[in-house]
Design a protein around this motif. Structure first.
Motif, PDB file in Angstrom:
ATOM      1  N   ASN A 467      49.660  45.771  59.854  1.00  0.00           N
ATOM      2  CA  ASN A 467      48.697  44.791  60.329  1.00  0.00           C
ATOM      3  C   ASN A 467      47.271  45.289  60.181  1.00  0.00           C
ATOM      4  N   ALA A 468      46.407  44.414  59.699  1.00  0.00           N
ATOM      5  CA  ALA A 468      44.965  44.667  59.732  1.00  0.00           C
ATOM      6  C   ALA A 468      44.403  43.603  60.661  1.00  0.00           C
ATOM      7  N   LEU A 469      43.923  44.026  61.836  1.00  0.00           N
ATOM      8  CA  LEU A 469      43.564  43.060  62.872  1.00  0.00           C
ATOM      9  C   LEU A 469      42.069  42.779  62.901  1.00  0.00           C
ATOM     10  N   ASP A 470      41.718  41.520  63.109  1.00  0.00           N
ATOM     11  CA  ASP A 470      40.344  41.100  63.384  1.00  0.00           C
ATOM     12  C   ASP A 470      39.355  41.475  62.288  1.00  0.00           C
ATOM     13  N   PHE A 471      39.664  41.100  61.063  1.00  0.00           N
ATOM     14  CA  PHE A 471      38.707  41.263  59.973  1.00  0.00           C
ATOM     15  C   PHE A 471      37.982  39.935  59.762  1.00  0.00           C
ATOM     16  N   GLU A 472      36.952  39.948  58.912  1.00  0.00           N
ATOM     17  CA  GLU A 472      36.277  38.714  58.542  1.00  0.00           C
ATOM     18  C   GLU A 472      37.311  37.737  57.986  1.00  0.00           C
ATOM     19  N   ALA A 473      37.233  36.473  58.413  1.00  0.00           N
ATOM     20  CA  ALA A 473      38.234  35.492  58.005  1.00  0.00           C
ATOM     21  C   ALA A 473      38.336  35.396  56.478  1.00  0.00           C
ATOM     22  N   ASP A 474      37.194  35.383  55.790  1.00  0.00           N
ATOM     23  CA  ASP A 474      37.205  35.254  54.332  1.00  0.00           C
ATOM     24  C   ASP A 474      37.883  36.444  53.663  1.00  0.00           C
ATOM     25  N   THR A 475      37.617  37.647  54.192  1.00  0.00           N
ATOM     26  CA  THR A 475      38.242  38.843  53.643  1.00  0.00           C
ATOM     27  C   THR A 475      39.759  38.716  53.717  1.00  0.00           C
ATOM     28  N   VAL A 476      40.267  38.284  54.883  1.00  0.00           N
ATOM     29  CA  VAL A 476      41.714  38.193  55.057  1.00  0.00           C
ATOM     30  C   VAL A 476      42.311  37.169  54.091  1.00  0.00           C
ATOM     31  N   LEU A 477      41.655  36.006  53.956  1.00  0.00           N
ATOM     32  CA  LEU A 477      42.181  34.994  53.040  1.00  0.00           C
ATOM     33  C   LEU A 477      42.186  35.521  51.600  1.00  0.00           C
ATOM     34  N   ASP A 478      41.172  36.298  51.257  1.00  0.00           N
ATOM     35  CA  ASP A 478      41.125  36.907  49.931  1.00  0.00           C
ATOM     36  C   ASP A 478      42.286  37.883  49.740  1.00  0.00           C
ATOM     37  N   TYR A 479      42.609  38.645  50.795  1.00  0.00           N
ATOM     38  CA  TYR A 479      43.708  39.602  50.704  1.00  0.00           C
ATOM     39  C   TYR A 479      45.041  38.884  50.560  1.00  0.00           C
ATOM     40  N   VAL A 480      45.186  37.750  51.254  1.00  0.00           N
ATOM     41  CA  VAL A 480      46.430  36.976  51.128  1.00  0.00           C
ATOM     42  C   VAL A 480      46.580  36.529  49.674  1.00  0.00           C
ATOM     43  N   GLU A 481      45.489  36.027  49.118  1.00  0.00           N
ATOM     44  CA  GLU A 481      45.537  35.537  47.746  1.00  0.00           C
ATOM     45  C   GLU A 481      45.829  36.662  46.756  1.00  0.00           C
ATOM     46  N   TRP A 482      45.353  37.852  47.079  1.00  0.00           N
ATOM     47  CA  TRP A 482      45.560  39.014  46.211  1.00  0.00           C
ATOM     48  C   TRP A 482      47.055  39.256  45.960  1.00  0.00           C
ATOM     49  N   VAL A 483      47.897  38.839  46.906  1.00  0.00           N
ATOM     50  CA  VAL A 483      49.335  39.099  46.786  1.00  0.00           C
ATOM     51  C   VAL A 483      49.981  38.168  45.759  1.00  0.00           C
ATOM     52  N   GLU A 484      49.320  37.068  45.410  1.00  0.00           N
ATOM     53  CA  GLU A 484      49.879  36.187  44.380  1.00  0.00           C
ATOM     54  C   GLU A 484      50.219  37.001  43.134  1.00  0.00           C
ATOM     55  N   PRO A 485      51.437  36.792  42.584  1.00  0.00           N
ATOM     56  CA  PRO A 485      51.875  37.630  41.465  1.00  0.00           C
ATOM     57  C   PRO A 485      50.910  37.627  40.281  1.00  0.00           C
ATOM     58  N   ASN A 486      50.244  36.478  40.020  1.00  0.00           N
ATOM     59  CA  ASN A 486      49.357  36.463  38.854  1.00  0.00           C
ATOM     60  C   ASN A 486      47.897  36.479  39.278  1.00  0.00           C
ATOM     61  N   TYR A 487      47.638  37.142  40.414  1.00  0.00           N
ATOM     62  CA  TYR A 487      46.267  37.213  40.927  1.00  0.00           C
ATOM     63  C   TYR A 487      45.321  37.813  39.892  1.00  0.00           C
ATOM     64  N   LEU A 488      45.806  38.914  39.258  1.00  0.00           N
ATOM     65  CA  LEU A 488      44.928  39.630  38.336  1.00  0.00           C
ATOM     66  C   LEU A 488      44.502  38.756  37.170  1.00  0.00           C
ATOM     67  N   SER A 489      45.499  38.106  36.521  1.00  0.00           N
ATOM     68  CA  SER A 489      45.165  37.296  35.350  1.00  0.00           C
ATOM     69  C   SER A 489      44.289  36.122  35.757  1.00  0.00           C
ATOM     70  N   LYS A 490      44.548  35.601  36.981  1.00  0.00           N
ATOM     71  CA  LYS A 490      43.746  34.489  37.460  1.00  0.00           C
ATOM     72  C   LYS A 490      42.299  34.933  37.684  1.00  0.00           C
ATOM     73  N   ALA A 491      42.157  36.128  38.292  1.00  0.00           N
ATOM     74  CA  ALA A 491      40.818  36.647  38.559  1.00  0.00           C
ATOM     75  C   ALA A 491      40.083  36.841  37.242  1.00  0.00           C
ATOM     76  N   ARG A 492      40.800  37.372  36.235  1.00  0.00           N
ATOM     77  CA  ARG A 492      40.187  37.584  34.930  1.00  0.00           C
ATOM     78  C   ARG A 492      39.761  36.249  34.329  1.00  0.00           C
ATOM     79  N   GLN A 493      40.673  35.264  34.455  1.00  0.00           N
ATOM     80  CA  GLN A 493      40.396  33.933  33.921  1.00  0.00           C
ATOM     81  C   GLN A 493      39.117  33.367  34.525  1.00  0.00           C
TER      82      GLN A 493
END
Lengths: 518, 159
Positions: A467-493
């Motif tokens: 658990n990472a508790l009480d971070f900036e809301a945007d940071t956490v949502l970004d971390y959730v998205e990072w777990v998407e399997p094709n996050y890297l290619s999407k970020a590059r895109q």
């Protein structure tokens, strides 16, 4: 047909092991002892907690001896009914008194064959052999007492690459000469003195002491108290200090017993850990099973700059996954090197993000809630319960240090989460090992624009989570998205899209410049 | 940043939850009743009976009225090719991502009350966690289950 040709590949004595054979009789004893050891904690509890009453089953030495005899007979029966043989490239084990169980393990399913020896085996010049298979289920097999010669024969003939690379096998036998890391006696002793099992030892000693009241005549204790001329407070403090000292010594002994001779070896596809003073234990961790690596700085170890390394692994064989001590006591400054050598995939230097300052209050309040519950209980139960209020500063301090420790970060494929319960822990998880991830907030967090992150991995039956508790809301949502399997290619895109956008902006600007009509 | 998941669960979830939640909350009535026995027997104080009674009755009322509609409004899900997003919660709002290639199995289930509303729930299991999309229309639930299982199989072949 196929199996016949395969069995001919077996070198030299193909029939040597094909007859069902029993283990050495010592196996009866070791199996009895193992059952006893597994029952140790319940037995101790029943013995000490149950001794208050006279009819307690285990308060009577007579019953205890009957119980042990029963276990011994069970051990002998088990030994008589247990046979093993090697036939058709399979290890065939049959056991069971009434229901006969057959466990046939073909060579290609065998992952590791470990040969080890406990103190009993060594007294008789024997070894025990442990077979670990890939895949789940209770497929692990164990032959607890056989000669080293037989064990070596089975290992050579049933190891997966046994006949392919016989040279490799002999090389492996010599391998124990070169562990990658080992634990010195000094460090081991240091590990014992700062071990976290201290608390457990204390509670056991405390329970036993509390039961002394029942065993020893009350009069003696009263006399003892009287003989202390001082106030009863001094007496209690002395007793308390004595208990803590005994618990401390016990935890040192416990650490030395389990972590003496700690050595860790590196093989192409797996890590091998050997440890133990009297009973040598060998643990094999295939790299492909590792789910997370953790650096833990215990509250007693952090001040002297030491840490413990853990690895969480998914199940194989009998164990359904668990966390294993990768190294019990290591200078924090060497942890980076250790990880780079032993689990290179997890060697990362990522920039970590901290929770914002407005989260501090939540960290302190969160820490105080369980303390408040305990204080309330003490206040209600004991006349001197108001002393429990003294723990409030402790709770505030702990909350503050939890806030200080909290951090998270990710690079392309690894997420790092740092947190503190008591010990400060830094966990490293690979994206493709994350089973699910949640970003969440409660009503209070929403008001302050904070969110928490929970990362779930497969380790142990229920799975483990960080658990990472009480971070900036945007940071956490970004971390959730990072777990998407094709996050890297999407970020590059997205990046190239932006660049193209930028380019087209430039060209249009340039066009406009040369446009004569402009 | 991603917007909220785009699929809602079936609106019939609200009446169904009013029944299940209302009935389920009756369980807590044992607290004032058991405590009442002790208190009236003179073992402990009597005033907590009233507090406990108010609390459990309030809980039952909320479970049968307000909570189901809040819960329905907060529930959304989205099934993409590589991941599943769920978002739900009343006090704690939780957004969960499940990578499709981590899914071990997916099934639908249905209790007796849900059956009378033609609702099923879809359960998604990974090696560590279990997730549920509750109260989908039977056909939608079957479709969702099949789609997830197809995606999971395709993702397995990718790896």
């Amino acid at each position: 047909m196929k199996s016949e040709t395969e069995s001919q590949i077996l070198p030299e004595q193909p029939t040597r092991m094909s007859e069902p054979r029993r283990q050495h009789p010592v196996a009866a004893l070791t199996s009895t002892l193992r059952t006893l050891r597994e029952l140790l904690i319940p037995l101790v509890l029943v013995f000490f907690l149950g001794s208050g009453r006279d009819d307690g089953l285990f308060s009577n030495p007579y019953y205890i001896s009957i119980f042990i005899t029963f276990l011994l007979v069970a051990g002998i029966v088990k030994w008589m009914r247990f046979t093993y043989r090697v036939e058709d490239d399979e290890l065939r084990i049959e056991y069971g008194l009434l229901v006969r169980k057959r466990s046939y393990i073909p060579r290609h399913r065998i992952q590791v064959i470990d040969i080890s020896s406990g103190i009993l085996q060594r007294m008789f010049g024997l070894v025990s052999l442990n077979v670990q298979t890939a895949g789940g289920g209770a497929e692990e097999a164990r032959i607890s007492a056989l000669t080293l010669e037989d064990a070596q024969w089975i290992k050579t003939n049933l190891s997966r690459n046994g006949d392919a690379q016989p040279d490799d096998e002999t090389a492996e036998d010599q391998e124990p000469a070169k562990p990658e890391y080992s634990l010195s006696w000094n460090t081991l002793f240091l590990a014992g003195t700062t071990s976290g099992s201290f608390g457990i030892a204390l509670s056991i000693v405390g329970t036993i002491f509390a039961q002394m009241n029942a065993v020893v005549d009350d009069g003696i204790i009263l006399d003892l108290i009287d003989s202390f001329a001082g106030t009863s407070a001094t007496f209690f403090i002395l007793i308390g200090a004595g208990l803590i000292f005994v618990a401390w010594v016990l935890s040192i002994v416990g650490t030395i017993l389990s972590y003496a001779n700690f050595e860790i070896y590196k093989r192409p596809a797996e890590l091998v850990i050997a440890r133990g003073l009297f009973e040598k234990k060998q643990i094999t961790i295939p790299y492909s099973r590792i789910q997370a690596v953790r650096i833990q700085e215990g509250i007693l170890r952090q001040p002297i700059g030491y840490c413990t390394l853990f690895v969480d692994s998914a199940g194989y064989g009998e164990q359904s996954g668990k966390s294993t001590v990768l190294f019990p006591m290591l200078k924090l400054s060497q942890a980076e090197d250790f990880i780079r050598t032993m689990v290179p995939d997890y060697s990362r230097e990522t920039d970590l993000v901290k929770p914002p300052a407005r989260a501090l209050r939540r960290y302190i309040i969160r820490t105080m809630i369980p303390f408040a519950a305990l204080i309330g209980l003490f206040y209600w139960l004991f006349p001197f319960g108001h002393w429990a209020l003294l723990t409030i500063p402790v709770a505030v301090t702990l909350g503050y240090y939890r806030y200080k420790a909290a951090a998270a970060g990710h690079d392309d494929n690894t997420m790092t989460i740092r947190y503190r319960n008591l010990a400060k822990t830094t966990a490293f998880v690979k994206r493709h090992r994350i089973q699910s991830v949640s970003g969440w907030d409660n009503w209070f967090q929403r008001r302050r624009g904070l969110k928490s992150l929970t990362v779930n991995i497969a380790s142990s039956d229920t799975g483990a989570s960080f658990n990472a508790l009480d971070f900036e809301a945007d940071t956490v949502l970004d971390y959730v998205e990072w777990v998407e399997p094709n996050y890297l290619s999407k970020a590059r895109q997205e990046k190239t899209d932006e660049e193209q956008q930028l380019d087209s902006d430039k060209t249009s600007a340039a066009e406009r410049l040369i446009d004569p009509g402009f | 940043m991603r917007p909220d998941p785009d699929q809602k669960i079936d609106i019939k979830a609200i009446p169904a939850w009013r029944i299940t939640g209302g009935l389920g909350s009756l369980f807590w009535w044992f607290l004032p009743i058991v405590y009442g026995f002790f208190a009236l027997g003179g073992v402990t104080e009597r005033w907590p009976i009233i507090v406990l009674t108010i609390l459990v009755v309030l809980n039952t009322i909320l479970q049968a009225t307000l909570i189901p509609s809040i819960r329905w409004r907060r529930w959304s899900y989205q099934i993409d090719k590589h991941e599943i997003y769920l978002q739900h919660g009343i006090f704690i709002i939780r957004r969960t991502l499940i990578p499709v290639n981590r899914i071990q199995h997916v099934d639908t289930r249905q209790g007796p009350i849900m059956r009378s509303f033609d609702l099923s729930s879809v359960t998604i299991t990974t090696a560590a966690t279990t997730h549920e999309i509750p109260a989908l229309n039977d056909e939608v639930a079957d479709e969702v289950r099949n789609r997830i299982s197809d995606l999971a199989r395709a993702a397995d072949q990718d790896v």
